[in-house]
Design an enzyme around this catalytic site. Sequence first.
Site, PDB file in Angstrom:
ATOM      1  N   HIS A  15      20.913 -24.157 -46.260  1.00 40.30           N
ATOM      2  CA  HIS A  15      21.407 -23.038 -46.268  1.00 40.30           C
ATOM      3  C   HIS A  15      23.751 -23.586 -46.379  1.00 40.30           C
ATOM      4  CE1 HIS A  15      21.515 -22.807 -42.137  1.00 40.30           C
ATOM      5  NE2 HIS A  15      22.218 -22.212 -41.761  1.00 40.30           N
TER       6      HIS A  15
ATOM      7  N   ASP B  52      26.180 -20.863 -44.939  1.00 42.95           N
ATOM      8  CA  ASP B  52      26.463 -19.697 -43.515  1.00 42.95           C
ATOM      9  C   ASP B  52      27.548 -18.561 -44.308  1.00 42.95           C
ATOM     10  OD1 ASP B  52      25.183 -20.984 -41.843  1.00 42.95           O
ATOM     11  OD2 ASP B  52      27.117 -21.887 -40.954  1.00 42.95           O
TER      12      ASP B  52
ATOM     13  N   HIS C 284      23.339 -27.544 -45.207  1.00 45.47           N
ATOM     14  CA  HIS C 284      23.452 -27.247 -44.586  1.00 45.47           C
ATOM     15  C   HIS C 284      22.074 -26.639 -43.320  1.00 45.47           C
ATOM     16  CE1 HIS C 284      25.270 -24.009 -42.633  1.00 45.47           C
ATOM     17  NE2 HIS C 284      24.968 -23.930 -40.926  1.00 45.47           N
TER      18      HIS C 284
ATOM     19  N   ARG D 166      29.087 -20.926 -31.991  1.00 37.74           N
ATOM     20  CA  ARG D 166      29.543 -21.341 -33.650  1.00 37.74           C
ATOM     21  C   ARG D 166      30.107 -20.578 -32.876  1.00 37.74           C
ATOM     22  NH1 ARG D 166      25.753 -20.590 -38.649  1.00 37.74           N
ATOM     23  NH2 ARG D 166      26.800 -18.341 -38.538  1.00 37.74           N
TER      24      ARG D 166
HETATM   25  C1  SIN Z   1      23.260 -23.177 -38.199  1.00 41.85           C
HETATM   26  O1  SIN Z   1      22.521 -23.030 -39.130  1.00 41.85           O
HETATM   27  O2  SIN Z   1      24.524 -22.759 -38.366  1.00 41.85           O
HETATM   28  C2  SIN Z   1      22.993 -24.042 -37.099  1.00 41.85           C
HETATM   29  C3  SIN Z   1      22.640 -25.803 -36.991  1.00 41.85           C
HETATM   30  C4  SIN Z   1      23.078 -26.067 -35.993  1.00 41.85           C
HETATM   31  O3  SIN Z   1      22.473 -25.413 -35.731  1.00 41.85           O
HETATM   32  O4  SIN Z   1      22.704 -27.201 -36.239  1.00 41.85           O
END
Ligand code: SIN
Length: 275
Positions: free
Chosen positions: A95, A97, A251, A266
């Site tokens: 996906h 973000d 990612h 994050r």
């Molecule tokens: C995310 O999708 O922002 C999380 C990525 C992760 O935890 O590696």
Amino acid sequence: MSVEIRPLTTNLGAEIIGADLGREDHRKAIHKAFVDHSVIAIRDLDLSPDEHLEFARSWGKINVNRFFQRLDSHPEIAVVLKEADQTSAIGESWHTDHSYDTEPAMCSMLFARETPEVGGDTAFAGQSAAYEALSEGMKKTLGNMKAWHSSRHAFGIQLADEEAHATGRIGNEEAATQDSLHPVVITHPLSGKKCLYVNADFTTHFDGWTQEESQPLLNQLYAHSSRADFTCRIRWRPGTLGIWDNRATQHMAINDYPGQRREMHRITIEGVPLS
Ligand code: SIN
């Protein structure tokens, strides 16, 4: 001393060694590495939540995630957590973000606080390389198309990850009302490169097409856009700050560490409308 930039692959990603976030020349080198490589992993930082926030603010306005659990002391920081006894991980399918926002996030800054001994990498796929590898015919077709992106099916009441909801890692389902239209091929706001911009978590259908009509071509694009030769991985350890460009990459969190705890913080930075 200058920072050392070590590319992870020829297409995508770089590791940054020896960075001191207190130094202006290092901050400039980090930003340039982000523009050049789209994914960076700054190693060996000792960042408090306040320092994480201060660094993030120097890149732009913070876009507070509506759905993730927030750090009690610093609500602008989202907690990406998997406890040792939990089975699902947040973001474990490809996906980008916030693509459901009308001005999707420029970048996400994920700081590793606790990582499994092995596993728990994040995989990234470069969407400029994905676009360039398409046939001329497909590029022409997609160049005239737009697609709808929505937060409803990933974060809404009916279809969201049950365990993540039950444990409070994801919440605020009522706020999952965002639907946005973006070009299927965007011109990257920083590099000017063309990038494929559809993802399986949030894209629902092509504009003017039904979901049923859209799904076969979307599935083909998802398979193509995550081809192994477009990818790189961040192998986390505590003290790594990963930053990725959401307009240039997709990612996926790799959920391969059963029985171990992983805690990441994050911060997401606002972007611009895409064209
Ligand atoms: C995310 O999708 O922002 C999380 C990525 C992760 O935890 O590696």
